[in-house]
Enzyme design. Structure first.
Site, mmCIF file in Angstrom:
data_model
loop_
_atom_site.group_PDB
_atom_site.id
_atom_site.type_symbol
_atom_site.label_atom_id
_atom_site.label_comp_id
_atom_site.label_asym_id
_atom_site.label_seq_id
_atom_site.Cartn_x
_atom_site.Cartn_y
_atom_site.Cartn_z
ATOM 1 N N ARG A 299 -6.822 81.326 -12.363
ATOM 2 C CA ARG A 299 -6.202 81.812 -13.590
ATOM 3 C C ARG A 299 -4.851 82.421 -13.240
ATOM 4 O O ARG A 299 -4.524 82.576 -12.074
ATOM 5 C CB ARG A 299 -7.102 82.779 -14.379
ATOM 6 C CG ARG A 299 -8.009 83.696 -13.623
ATOM 7 C CD ARG A 299 -7.425 84.926 -12.987
ATOM 8 N NE ARG A 299 -6.359 85.566 -13.723
ATOM 9 C CZ ARG A 299 -5.353 86.199 -13.159
ATOM 10 N NH1 ARG A 299 -5.276 86.261 -11.818
ATOM 11 N NH2 ARG A 299 -4.414 86.779 -13.854
ATOM 12 N N GLY A 300 -4.085 82.752 -14.310
ATOM 13 C CA GLY A 300 -2.707 83.185 -14.081
ATOM 14 C C GLY A 300 -1.805 81.979 -14.306
ATOM 15 O O GLY A 300 -2.087 80.890 -13.776
ATOM 16 N N ALA A 301 -0.737 82.178 -15.095
ATOM 17 C CA ALA A 301 0.055 81.033 -15.568
ATOM 18 C C ALA A 301 0.581 80.124 -14.445
ATOM 19 O O ALA A 301 0.306 78.913 -14.449
ATOM 20 C CB ALA A 301 1.180 81.542 -16.462
ATOM 21 N N ARG B 97 -6.263 74.909 -20.986
ATOM 22 C CA ARG B 97 -5.936 76.237 -21.544
ATOM 23 C C ARG B 97 -4.621 76.103 -22.314
ATOM 24 O O ARG B 97 -3.650 75.569 -21.778
ATOM 25 C CB ARG B 97 -5.819 77.313 -20.435
ATOM 26 C CG ARG B 97 -7.178 77.669 -19.823
ATOM 27 C CD ARG B 97 -7.107 78.921 -18.972
ATOM 28 N NE ARG B 97 -7.147 80.126 -19.765
ATOM 29 C CZ ARG B 97 -6.917 81.353 -19.263
ATOM 30 N NH1 ARG B 97 -6.619 81.496 -17.990
ATOM 31 N NH2 ARG B 97 -6.991 82.420 -20.032
ATOM 32 N N GLN C 257 -9.286 91.644 -15.303
ATOM 33 C CA GLN C 257 -8.401 91.154 -14.232
ATOM 34 C C GLN C 257 -7.723 92.314 -13.501
ATOM 35 O O GLN C 257 -7.379 92.185 -12.327
ATOM 36 C CB GLN C 257 -7.318 90.225 -14.815
ATOM 37 C CG GLN C 257 -7.813 88.869 -15.270
ATOM 38 C CD GLN C 257 -8.141 88.859 -16.745
ATOM 39 O OE1 GLN C 257 -8.550 89.867 -17.314
ATOM 40 N NE2 GLN C 257 -7.988 87.711 -17.370
ATOM 41 N N ASP D 23 2.915 84.515 -20.176
ATOM 42 C CA ASP D 23 2.322 83.174 -20.197
ATOM 43 C C ASP D 23 3.192 82.176 -20.948
ATOM 44 O O ASP D 23 3.119 80.974 -20.719
ATOM 45 C CB ASP D 23 0.921 83.216 -20.800
ATOM 46 C CG ASP D 23 -0.046 83.868 -19.834
ATOM 47 O OD1 ASP D 23 -0.111 85.106 -19.796
ATOM 48 O OD2 ASP D 23 -0.694 83.126 -19.069
ATOM 49 N N ASN E 118 1.387 87.215 -23.602
ATOM 50 C CA ASN E 118 0.797 87.649 -22.330
ATOM 51 C C ASN E 118 -0.622 88.145 -22.633
ATOM 52 O O ASN E 118 -1.060 88.185 -23.798
ATOM 53 C CB ASN E 118 1.656 88.739 -21.681
ATOM 54 C CG ASN E 118 1.220 89.020 -20.255
ATOM 55 O OD1 ASN E 118 1.120 88.097 -19.437
ATOM 56 N ND2 ASN E 118 0.934 90.260 -19.940
ATOM 57 N N LYS E 119 -1.311 88.526 -21.599
ATOM 58 C CA LYS E 119 -2.709 88.959 -21.714
ATOM 59 C C LYS E 119 -2.913 89.931 -22.871
ATOM 60 O O LYS E 119 -2.085 90.822 -23.085
ATOM 61 C CB LYS E 119 -3.134 89.586 -20.385
ATOM 62 C CG LYS E 119 -4.540 90.106 -20.295
ATOM 63 C CD LYS E 119 -5.599 89.110 -20.735
ATOM 64 C CE LYS E 119 -5.517 87.787 -20.009
ATOM 65 N NZ LYS E 119 -6.301 86.711 -20.686
HETATM 66 O O1 MRU Z 1 -6.267 84.795 -18.745
HETATM 67 P P1 MRU Z 1 -5.470 84.923 -17.486
HETATM 68 O O2 MRU Z 1 -6.098 85.801 -16.467
HETATM 69 O O3 MRU Z 1 -5.063 83.572 -16.938
HETATM 70 O O4 MRU Z 1 -4.142 85.639 -17.957
HETATM 71 C C1 MRU Z 1 -3.130 85.893 -17.045
HETATM 72 C C2 MRU Z 1 -2.029 86.677 -17.607
HETATM 73 O O5 MRU Z 1 -1.969 86.989 -18.777
HETATM 74 C C3 MRU Z 1 -0.919 87.015 -16.686
HETATM 75 O O6 MRU Z 1 -0.363 88.221 -17.042
HETATM 76 C C4 MRU Z 1 0.115 85.900 -16.796
HETATM 77 O O7 MRU Z 1 -0.415 84.676 -16.435
HETATM 78 C C5 MRU Z 1 1.359 86.130 -16.062
HETATM 79 S S1 MRU Z 1 1.209 86.633 -14.396
HETATM 80 C C6 MRU Z 1 1.515 85.362 -13.412
#
Ligand code: MRU
Length: 347
Positions: free
Chosen positions: A44-46, A87, A195, A236, A246-247
């Site tokens: 996970r993470g963009a 996703r 996270q 994201d 973002n999250k």
């Molecule tokens: O749902 P996730 O854990 O993939 O979400 C991740 C985030 O929201 C991060 O803040 C985002 O990807 C940027 S950090 C590289």
């Protein structure tokens, strides 16, 4: 160790669902395995899911039995469509897949299917290697914003685990720490998947950076009482006007920071900027399984009464007016974002 890497004709990745309890790897043999790993958040993470998807396309090329280049390319388009749908919010996923397809399309003439298979893997490796360099550059630009003695509120996980290596917002914190600045991090636990409490805390421990975990609803208190000097998070998807997906929880955090005059920085590579979207209202927001809210993610214990329902949007959009600056690998972008994002992309 990188979050995702190629080994023995397979894609290996750290299983982020198991951390911090245990550090385990999983192996993807097919692009279908990669699609599943993205969906269930093994990775996970963009930027990390972008790189994983690029390797997924290399696996699709390897696994295709096509004998002509055109048939192979058509198989890759099918695989890319499936991976893209895994996703919806992080644009890095589509960005990486489109880059792979375009690079291969440009080579199609006078090339054999076997050469395409080799090239697809090379391109995926380039995406992964570039990601690490980009993160280091963002770290350098962003560290200039951090003052010695800062306490920083950080949301979600934006460290090495969210990218191929180093990190976006956490990469900035790591760079500042490596430069000898004394930083303290208040780690938002980041409900519902935690996270922050699981992954960011685990990373910070290894880097020797002082931190304390707070529940998400405590951030306003620390901002209002002058106990935090900066707010940092990743992104994201950033639209043309500087709105940032973002999250979930980022919007509330940015609101509380603005109300208390605390600067808010998003740290993201250029590949997260989506100029095709005019503003944040157009960003598709992933809605995940309500069970993630009804229970605690990790031990899986249910906390809500049987029969209770829940909503679970995984991201929110922070309007550009709440953002002080956006740190990219090409430098820091300030308002007016509508002009300055285009400008930085041209650089
Ligand atoms: O749902 P996730 O854990 O993939 O979400 C991740 C985030 O929201 C991060 O803040 C985002 O990807 C940027 S950090 C590289």
């Amino acid at each position: 160790m990188r979050t995702v890497f190629w080994e023995d004709n397979t894609l290996k990745m750290i299983d982020q669902r198991r951390l911090p309890g245990s550090l385990e790897m999983i192996t993807c043999w097919t692009y279908g395995d990669v699609e599943q790993a993205i969906k269930n958040m093994t990775v996970r993470g963009a930027p990390a899911i972008g790189a994983a998807a690029a390797f997924g396309l290399a696996l699709a090329a390897q696994g295709s039995e096509a004998r002509t280049t055109l048939q192979l390319f058509s198989d890759l388009e099918t695989a890319a469509m499936l991976l893209k749908a895994s996703r919806p919010t992080a644009v890095n996923l589509a960005w990486a897949l489109d880059r792979m397809l375009q690079a291969i399309r440009d080579k199609l003439e006078g090339i054999t299917p076997e050469e395409i298979r080799v090239f697809a893997l090379q391109e995926a490796q380039s995406i992964a290697n570039e990601d690490v360099e980009i993160n280091k550059r963002m770290g350098q630009h962003g560290a200039a914003l951090i003052d010695d003695g800062d306490t920083i509120i950080h949301h979600c996980n934006t460290g090495a685990l969210a990218v191929v290596d180093w990190g976006t917002a956490l990469g900035v914190i790591r760079t500042a720490h490596d430069q000898g600045k004394h930083v303290h991090v208040l780690v938002d636990e980041t409900r519902p998947r935690l996270q922050g409490a699981r992954l960011t805390a685990w990373e910070l421990q290894q880097y020797g950076i002082p931190f304390e975990i707070i529940s998400d609803n405590m951030a306003g208190y620390f901002l209002h009482t002058g106990q935090a000097q900066k707010v940092l998070f990743g992104a994201d998807r950033i639209t043309a006007n500087g709105d940032i997906a973002n999250k979930i929880g980022t919007y509330m955090l940015a609101l509380a920071a603005r109300d208390n005059g605390v600067p808010v920085y998003s740290v993201a590579p250029i590949s997260t900027i989506d100029l095709s979207m005019a503003d944040g209202s157009l960003i598709p927001i992933e809605e995940r399984d309500p069970d993630e809210v009804l229970g605690i993610q990790f031990h899986g214990e249910r906390i809500a009464p049987q029969g209770a329902g829940a909503r679970n949007p995984a991201f929110d959009v922070t309007p550009n007016r709440l953002i002080t600056g956006i740190v990219t690998e090409k430098g820091i972008v300030y308002p007016p974002f509508i002009d300055n994002l285009i400008e930085i992309m041209r650089k």
